[in-house]
Design an enzyme around this catalytic site. Structure first.
Site, PDB file in Angstrom:
ATOM      1  N   GLY A  93       0.805  -1.219   0.000  1.00 28.48           N
ATOM      2  CA  GLY A  93       0.000   0.000   0.000  1.00 28.48           C
ATOM      3  C   GLY A  93       0.837   1.267   0.000  1.00 28.48           C
ATOM      4  N   ARG A  94       2.021   1.201  -0.555  1.00 30.83           N
ATOM      5  CA  ARG A  94       2.933   2.368  -0.601  1.00 30.83           C
ATOM      6  C   ARG A  94       3.360   2.839   0.788  1.00 30.83           C
ATOM      7  NH1 ARG A  94       2.932   0.805  -5.105  1.00 30.83           N
ATOM      8  NH2 ARG A  94       2.501   1.933  -7.035  1.00 30.83           N
ATOM      9  N   LEU A  95       3.148   1.980   1.802  1.00 34.77           N
ATOM     10  CA  LEU A  95       3.620   2.354   3.147  1.00 34.77           C
ATOM     11  C   LEU A  95       5.071   1.905   3.283  1.00 34.77           C
ATOM     12  CD1 LEU A  95       0.431   1.572   5.254  1.00 34.77           C
ATOM     13  CD2 LEU A  95       1.311   3.804   4.536  1.00 34.77           C
TER      14      LEU A  95
END
Ligand SMILES: Cc1cc2nc3c(=O)[nH]c(=O)nc-3n(C[C@H](O)[C@H](O)[C@H](O)COP(=O)(O)O)c2cc1C
Length: 226
Positions: free
Chosen positions: A199-201
């Protein structure tokens, strides 16, 4: 590993951050080599710039990392576009991307020439073809045809009096290092490590230090938003 409720967002950098980024950077570099994830896991994109600040970038191979000084080395033609830019503006940025490991490492800092002895020692480890190639190519200069390059290589073989039959047999042959070919050491003043997350974290941290004499200051690490 970090979780967000029931979700595993993937591996992360240590918390708190270590004092120096170099042990992690070196372990990533070695890991990529050991796992043979690509043909050239030591490839890095090297950005240089003219004194006016016009940038250029290309891939080169990292030939050594020294965690103690916080530096890396690479080799090239000193009269190439990058060679001239480095002579006139001796700073660079380098980036490694190990895609399948979801890791990126960025380094920035001043460049200095490796010693002649160090460059000679590394040059001597190269295959004879690569040593002749270094002599034959006026890297980054225009070339009217491929034939001309092969002729330049043939001319250098004659000039250097190379026993080509012995070289092809795999016998050791002496080929000196060209005076226009050498290595540079990038002494890092900034290192950034990036680990891909779900999640692009992503997890991302940068370390900076001052490079005053006689020795560099301590690293200061900061986590960054991805
Ligand atoms: C995988 C790979 C590794 C390379 N390694 C080097 C290297 O170690 N040194 C080098 O001078 N050029 C290397 N090159 C070629 C450079 O990318 C570039 O074409 C060349 O150095 C000329 O760049 P310049 O005109 O900006 O100086 C490599 C290219 C690739 C794709």
């Amino acid at each position: 590993m970090t979780t967000l409720g029931p979700f595993d967002v993937g591996p992360s950098l240590p918390e708190p951050l270590p004092e120096s980024p170099f042990p992690i950077f070196k372990s990533w570099f070695d890991d990529a080599a050991e796992r043979r994830i690509t043909p050239n896991p030591n490839a890095m994109t090297l950005a240089t710039a003219t004194p006016e600040g016009i940038p250029s970038a290309r891939v080169v191979l990292c030939k050594g990392i020294d965690p103690r000084s916080g530096s890396l080395t690479f080799y090239t033609n000193l009269e190439s576009r990058k060679g001239v830019e480095i002579r006139e503006n001796p700073v660079a940025a380098a980036v490694f991307h190990w895609d399948s490991l979801e890791r990126q490492a960025r380094l920035e800092g001043p460049l200095t020439r490796v010693t002649d002895a160090e460059a000679d020692a590394y040059f001597a480890t190269r295959a004879w073809e690569s040593r002749i190639g270094a002599w034959a190519s006026r890297q980054s200069q225009p070339l009217d045809s491929r034939e001309t390059l092969l002729q330049q290589a043939a001319d250098r073989i004659l000039e250097l009096d190379l026993d080509i039959a012995a070289a092809v047999r795999g016998d050791p042959v002496e080929i000196p290092r060209p005076p226009f070919w050498g290595g540079f050491r990038l002494l890092a003043s900034r290192v950034e490590l990036w680990v891909g997350g779900t999640g692009r974290l992503h997890d991302r941290a940068a370390w900076t230090r001052t490079l005053g004499r006689p020795s560099p200051g301590a690293w200061v690490g900061t986590r960054l938003q991805p």
